[in-house]
Scaffold this motif. Structure first.
Motif, PDB file in Angstrom:
ATOM      1  N   UNK A 152      74.438 -13.569 -40.536  1.00 29.87           N
ATOM      2  CA  UNK A 152      75.764 -14.018 -40.960  1.00 29.87           C
ATOM      3  C   UNK A 152      75.737 -15.362 -41.690  1.00 29.87           C
ATOM      4  N   UNK A 153      74.650 -16.100 -41.574  1.00 28.09           N
ATOM      5  CA  UNK A 153      74.599 -17.426 -42.176  1.00 28.09           C
ATOM      6  C   UNK A 153      73.430 -18.206 -41.619  1.00 28.09           C
ATOM      7  N   UNK A 154      73.598 -19.516 -41.484  1.00 29.19           N
ATOM      8  CA  UNK A 154      72.545 -20.389 -40.969  1.00 29.19           C
ATOM      9  C   UNK A 154      72.951 -20.894 -39.591  1.00 29.19           C
ATOM     10  N   UNK A 155      72.331 -20.354 -38.525  1.00 37.34           N
ATOM     11  CA  UNK A 155      72.699 -20.781 -37.172  1.00 37.34           C
ATOM     12  C   UNK A 155      71.791 -21.885 -36.657  1.00 37.34           C
ATOM     13  N   UNK A 156      72.334 -22.754 -35.805  1.00 34.62           N
ATOM     14  CA  UNK A 156      71.527 -23.770 -35.139  1.00 34.62           C
ATOM     15  C   UNK A 156      72.075 -23.996 -33.736  1.00 34.62           C
ATOM     16  N   UNK A 157      71.169 -24.297 -32.822  1.00 37.51           N
ATOM     17  CA  UNK A 157      71.559 -24.518 -31.438  1.00 37.51           C
ATOM     18  C   UNK A 157      72.301 -25.840 -31.304  1.00 37.51           C
ATOM     19  N   UNK A 158      73.395 -25.836 -30.542  1.00 36.72           N
ATOM     20  CA  UNK A 158      74.201 -27.041 -30.307  1.00 36.72           C
ATOM     21  C   UNK A 158      74.189 -27.312 -28.804  1.00 36.72           C
ATOM     22  N   UNK A 159      73.281 -28.186 -28.361  1.00 35.83           N
ATOM     23  CA  UNK A 159      73.060 -28.392 -26.933  1.00 35.83           C
ATOM     24  C   UNK A 159      73.881 -29.514 -26.329  1.00 35.83           C
ATOM     25  N   UNK A 160      74.500 -30.362 -27.152  1.00 33.50           N
ATOM     26  CA  UNK A 160      75.066 -31.620 -26.651  1.00 33.50           C
ATOM     27  C   UNK A 160      76.571 -31.708 -26.776  1.00 33.50           C
ATOM     28  N   UNK A 161      77.250 -30.611 -27.061  1.00 31.04           N
ATOM     29  CA  UNK A 161      78.693 -30.651 -27.293  1.00 31.04           C
ATOM     30  C   UNK A 161      79.421 -29.975 -26.134  1.00 31.04           C
TER      31      UNK A 161
END
Length: 585
Positions: free
Chosen positions: A334-343
């Motif tokens: 679907x696009x460019x995913x990245x892990x968001x661990x700090x939100x």
């Protein structure tokens, strides 16, 4: 009748029920191709249908029949509702006789959950009885008929007999007092009493309603003969004095001890931080089973030897790592995913999905470790966990839950930052399915490192605020923790206080009125989203996932009777007492 269309859209198929308040039909929604239930008031275009539509529109719960719409056809107003293939509890008792105590307790847990959701929103049902309880073949129970329900703060003329059925009415209503949440709890007990004993708590209905009302006013209960292990719980629900009865939530917990279901945790109001990117949206990739359940089959390539610890278990909630259940690559198409661990809160982790190179379209799919919001009808089986759809949501939302064998659950949800009208579940489902496959193989992994000293992740919100509540809440209020104790609630009568820890992108947006708190400061404002006064204390900045982040303590003080602005002095006072207790900057 099969050719008759209501409002040019709903084709009547079969009359399935009738009562003093209205007639109910099974119908087909031609536009959406789904089966619905249509209810027409016996009085035509009456206020009863409008009132039921208004109450139902403000309530979404898996154990309450969902209200979809209200339409006008000629001189009649029709209520469009969820259709449940079921029988009313009254029909079951008339046909099959009294039920086993375990089955009655299972129904009671679900009704208690439904009432807790209503009471949490300031609603009272006022007419809980076997005829207003639908029970499906799989044991699902749903509360219906909100036609005489009302917001608890509404002032009515007349006595308690404006609502309720004599055989199930609380003593205070028989005496002419108004129905409150405690009256609903009594009616729950009376309904379960009838289910297990085969008669009304106020005696045989053939004696007439006035005889039953006199018995209710005199508190002349029928004796329990068949209740067995449920007798102590029913005694609690059927106490004469309203103040002596448990809350609906407590009633569900008591009943859960005698039923093969998990007790509910009081429904929480989910909130998106002001400074955080909006929670993202998603759409479906799997075949829907029975409209509600996705069965997750683990690919052969993911097979692994049975772990030593039970699969799907959370273990210590403070060290369980929600990020270990996420794999950004499941969204790469679907696009460019990245892990968001700090939100977000410390029980959550997310995937940021960039839909376009210019960051104009970003989706945040969020996974949270939580308690269930409603009772589970079946105990989840380790190694065979399933992803469940959250029903009754508007089209622009998508949520999935994975019930776990240890009584916890995984909640996956999303919302597009630009309110872009995508197929919302396209992004939620791959994330949820991957998490379920991981859980079917092994317990949740531990966090790779403990929270550093000074972070809010090392604190317990219930401990932080517990000793301060006597000066804020006028009366006793036990702490009610959310998963991991990074959020905690206190309730007493109409008042509620919440303390929660939050992480968001820096810099801090100083919205609201600034208040100096020694070496710290807070910002106080009315939160329309929570209908409360909010005080927010910035704590510390840190770097997470290569971004500047900030931790804050959020405090919410609300009252079901008083306007939010009147709660601001209490919120500010609580912030002033919490600030010195935080770790040094």
């Amino acid at each position: 009748m099969g050719d008759r269309l209501i409002a040019g859209r709903y084709r009547l198929e079969e009359r399935i029920g009738a009562g003093g308040m209205g007639v109910v039909w099974r119908a087909t929604d031609k536009d959406l191709g789904r089966v619905v239930a249509l209810k027409r008031s016996q009085a035509g275009d009456s206020g009863q249908i409008r009132r039921e539509a208004r109450i139902g529109a403000g309530l979404h719960h898996p154990n309450v029949v969902t209200v979809f719409d209200a339409v006008i056809d000629g001189d009649d107003r029709w209520l469009v509702m969820e259709y449940l293939a079921s029988r009313s509890l009254a029909e079951i008792l008339e046909t099959d006789g009294p039920l086993p105590t375990g089955k009655v307790a299972k129904i009671g847990v679900q009704l208690g959950a439904a009432l807790a959701a209503m009471h949490d929103k300031g609603m009272v049902h006022r007419d809980l009885k076997p005829g207003n309880v639908l029970v499906a073949e799989d044991g699902t129970a749903k509360l219906t008929d909100l036609g005489i329900a009302q917001w608890s703060e509404v002032t009515r003329t007349g006595g308690g007999l404006d609502g309720g059925t004599p055989g199930y009415v609380a003593p205070e209503m028989a005496e002419g007092q108004q129905a409150g949440a405690a009256a609903d709890v009594f009616s729950l007990g009376a309904t379960l009493f009838a289910a297990v004993e085969g008669t009304s708590v106020w005696g045989d209905a053939n004696a007439g309603p006035f005889v039953q009302l006199r018995r209710a006013a005199a508190y002349n209960l029928e004796p329990m003969r068949e209740a067995g292990p449920l007798a102590p719980v029913l005694t609690e629900l059927l106490r004469r004095k309203a103040a002596g009865r448990p809350s609906a939530e407590r009633a569900a917990r008591l009943l859960a001890e005698f039923a093969d279901v998990d007790a509910l945790v009081r429904p929480r109001r989910s909130r998106v931080p002001k400074r955080a990117i909006a929670i993202g949206a998603g759409a479906a990739v799997l075949a829907l089973v029975a409209g509600l359940i996705y069965v997750v089959k683990e690919p052969a390539s993911m097979a692994a030897p049975p772990p030593a610890a039970p699969a799907g278990s959370v273990g210590d909630p403070r060290t369980a790592d929600p990020c270990a259940l996420l794999d950004p690559s499941v969204l790469k198409q679907f696009g460019t995913p990245e892990l968001d661990t700090a939100n977000g809160n410390f029980n959550a982790c997310g995937i940021l999905l960039r839909m376009s190179p210019d960051d104009g379209d970003i989706v945040d799919v969020r996974l949270e470790l939580t308690f269930p919001k409603s009772p589970l009808l079946e105990k989840p089986v380790p190694g065979r966990l399933i992803v469940r759809e959250v029903p009754g949501l508007p089209e622009e939302k998508c949520e999935r839950v994975i019930p776990l064998p240890d009584g916890n659950q995984i909640w996956v949800h999303a919302k597009h930052i630009q309110d872009w009208h995508a197929h919302l579940c396209d992004y939620v489902d791959p994330v949820a399915v991957h998490a379920a496959a991981m859980l079917n193989r092994e317990p949740i992994k531990r966090r790779p490192a403990p929270f550093p000293a000074g972070t809010l992740g090392t604190l317990d919100a219930c401990v932080l605020g517990g000793s301060l509540m006597p000066g804020i809440v006028d009366g006793p209020a036990a702490p009610d923790p959310v998963f991991g104790n990074w959020e905690c609630y206190w309730n007493h009568r109409e008042m509620e206080v919440t303390i929660r820890f939050e992480r968001a992108w820096a810099p801090f947006e100083d919205e609201g009125r600034r208040v100096a708190l020694g070496s710290r400061e807070a910002f106080v404002e009315v939160s329309s989203e929570w209908e409360a006064c909010q005080a927010e204390i910035p704590h510390r900045t840190f770097t997470g996932d290569g971004r500047a982040m900030i931790e804050t303590v959020e405090i919410y003080v609300s009252d079901k009777v008083k306007p939010p602005q009147e709660m601001c002095p209490a919120a500010e006072r609580l912030a002033g007492e919490i600030a010195p207790r935080l770790p040094p900057l």
